[in-house]
Design an enzyme around this catalytic site. Sequence first.
Site, PDB file in Angstrom:
ATOM      1  N   ALA A  28       0.769  -1.250   0.000  1.00 45.04           N
ATOM      2  CA  ALA A  28       0.000   0.000   0.000  1.00 45.04           C
ATOM      3  C   ALA A  28       0.805   1.307   0.000  1.00 45.04           C
ATOM      4  CB  ALA A  28      -0.951   0.003   1.192  1.00 45.04           C
TER       5      ALA A  28
ATOM      6  N   CYS B  17       4.557  -0.779 -12.232  1.00 41.74           N
ATOM      7  CA  CYS B  17       5.030   0.356 -13.040  1.00 41.74           C
ATOM      8  C   CYS B  17       6.292  -0.070 -13.796  1.00 41.74           C
ATOM      9  CB  CYS B  17       5.275   1.584 -12.168  1.00 41.74           C
ATOM     10  SG  CYS B  17       6.486   1.346 -10.871  1.00 41.74           S
TER      11      CYS B  17
HETATM   12  N1  SAM Z   1       0.208   1.233  -4.060  1.00 40.07           N
HETATM   13  C1  SAM Z   1       1.209   2.188  -3.618  1.00 40.07           C
HETATM   14  C2  SAM Z   1       0.747   3.587  -3.951  1.00 40.07           C
HETATM   15  O1  SAM Z   1      -0.004   3.776  -4.912  1.00 40.07           O
HETATM   16  O2  SAM Z   1       1.135   4.511  -3.245  1.00 40.07           O
HETATM   17  C3  SAM Z   1       2.576   1.872  -4.222  1.00 40.07           C
HETATM   18  C4  SAM Z   1       3.018   0.483  -3.904  1.00 40.07           C
HETATM   19  S1  SAM Z   1       4.686   0.149  -4.345  1.00 40.07           S
HETATM   20  C5  SAM Z   1       4.563  -0.127  -6.021  1.00 40.07           C
HETATM   21  C6  SAM Z   1       4.889  -1.457  -3.690  1.00 40.07           C
HETATM   22  C7  SAM Z   1       4.977  -1.473  -2.186  1.00 40.07           C
HETATM   23  O3  SAM Z   1       4.965  -2.841  -1.746  1.00 40.07           O
HETATM   24  C8  SAM Z   1       6.242  -0.878  -1.602  1.00 40.07           C
HETATM   25  O4  SAM Z   1       5.917   0.117  -0.666  1.00 40.07           O
HETATM   26  C9  SAM Z   1       6.930  -2.055  -0.924  1.00 40.07           C
HETATM   27  O5  SAM Z   1       7.639  -1.697   0.231  1.00 40.07           O
HETATM   28  C10 SAM Z   1       5.743  -2.937  -0.597  1.00 40.07           C
HETATM   29  N2  SAM Z   1       6.038  -4.374  -0.370  1.00 40.07           N
HETATM   30  C11 SAM Z   1       7.050  -5.117  -0.902  1.00 40.07           C
HETATM   31  N3  SAM Z   1       6.957  -6.389  -0.477  1.00 40.07           N
HETATM   32  C12 SAM Z   1       5.849  -6.455   0.314  1.00 40.07           C
HETATM   33  C13 SAM Z   1       5.233  -7.483   1.065  1.00 40.07           C
HETATM   34  N4  SAM Z   1       5.739  -8.730   1.067  1.00 40.07           N
HETATM   35  N5  SAM Z   1       4.131  -7.200   1.783  1.00 40.07           N
HETATM   36  C14 SAM Z   1       3.603  -5.938   1.784  1.00 40.07           C
HETATM   37  N6  SAM Z   1       4.168  -4.912   1.103  1.00 40.07           N
HETATM   38  C15 SAM Z   1       5.267  -5.162   0.382  1.00 40.07           C
END
Ligand code: SAM
Length: 324
Positions: A123, A245
Amino acid sequence: MNDSTSPGALPEEFAQRLQQIIPCERFADCWKSFTRPMATSFRINSLRGRTEDVAAELTRAGFDLLPLAWNADAFSVPDDQRRALTESAACTEGRIYIQNPSSMIPPFALDPQPGEEVLDLAAAPGGKTLHMAALMKNRGRIGAVEVVRNRFFRLRSTLERGNAQIVQTYMKDGTRVWRQCPERFDRVLLDAPCSGEGLFQIDQPQSFAYWGKKKRAEMVRKQRRLLYSAVRSLKPGGTLVYSTCTFAPEENEAVVQHALEQFGDALAVRDIELHLDAMQPGLSEWQGAAFCPPLRAARRIVPNGVMEGFFICKLYKRESTRDM
Ligand code: SAM
């Protein structure tokens, strides 16, 4: 790759892969996106103000607002106004959220309704969570999960600033959520961690410093596990949106295809009811291996100076996966 707009410092292999992914008539515009700042876009946050009031406030403050054709709450300003916009009261007080238009598509495709229970599995920093709370008119419930500590606190501050009252935040590993909440949610957004190729900028070498096969493989492992968790957390009859992205087919069509194979008839690809010039269908093959035909209904956003590179796929859960 050596005309004046070529981002020569980007890895040559990246350029070659991209030539196989992006239709040739769109390739030049796509390249330019790595060398030029995009217009700065934002969404007016209906949880803090009415669109006409906030747009008037910004116009009075001297911003040149250009409306976005397909989203009445979204606008852009010329890039030289970005800093002032970031520092404006409208931004610091949560009446607007600065966000590329491509990032507005996954919540739009998911279409969460007031009163529903929704899961946002990756998130932070929370732009899409906030957008979903606005689409739900602060009615219902959103569970927002983020595993990285400092990003988790950014998520909370985005939601607080934006007056999203229906979100419960969890600092947790999203890959485990399905065990605690099997088949609980009406809708799930998985805006997955990815190699971020859509955000590469030639003058920011750190944006592509880790690019390569190893990084991609690491991301695919995470994406598969998160998508598995997303599907198992979703109610039968529920909708899921998977987005990234990045351009890499391994992180996009191939990750969704893996889930379709894992879950068989329980999962189906759905059309996204938004047709934009920057959109392309999902790829039908990559490096000689065919993707299943329904994946053509996924959407790729090809950068065009306003929109960043993105991949979005909408899925529908036909039946329970409890016994799988
Ligand atoms: N949806 C967000 C927004 O619109 O602001 C952007 C999300 S970003 C593309 C992906 C996010 O997933 C990052 O903040 C990352 O730290 C998190 N992430 C990575 N592995 C994860 C996991 N196993 N569980 C939860 N979050 C995770």
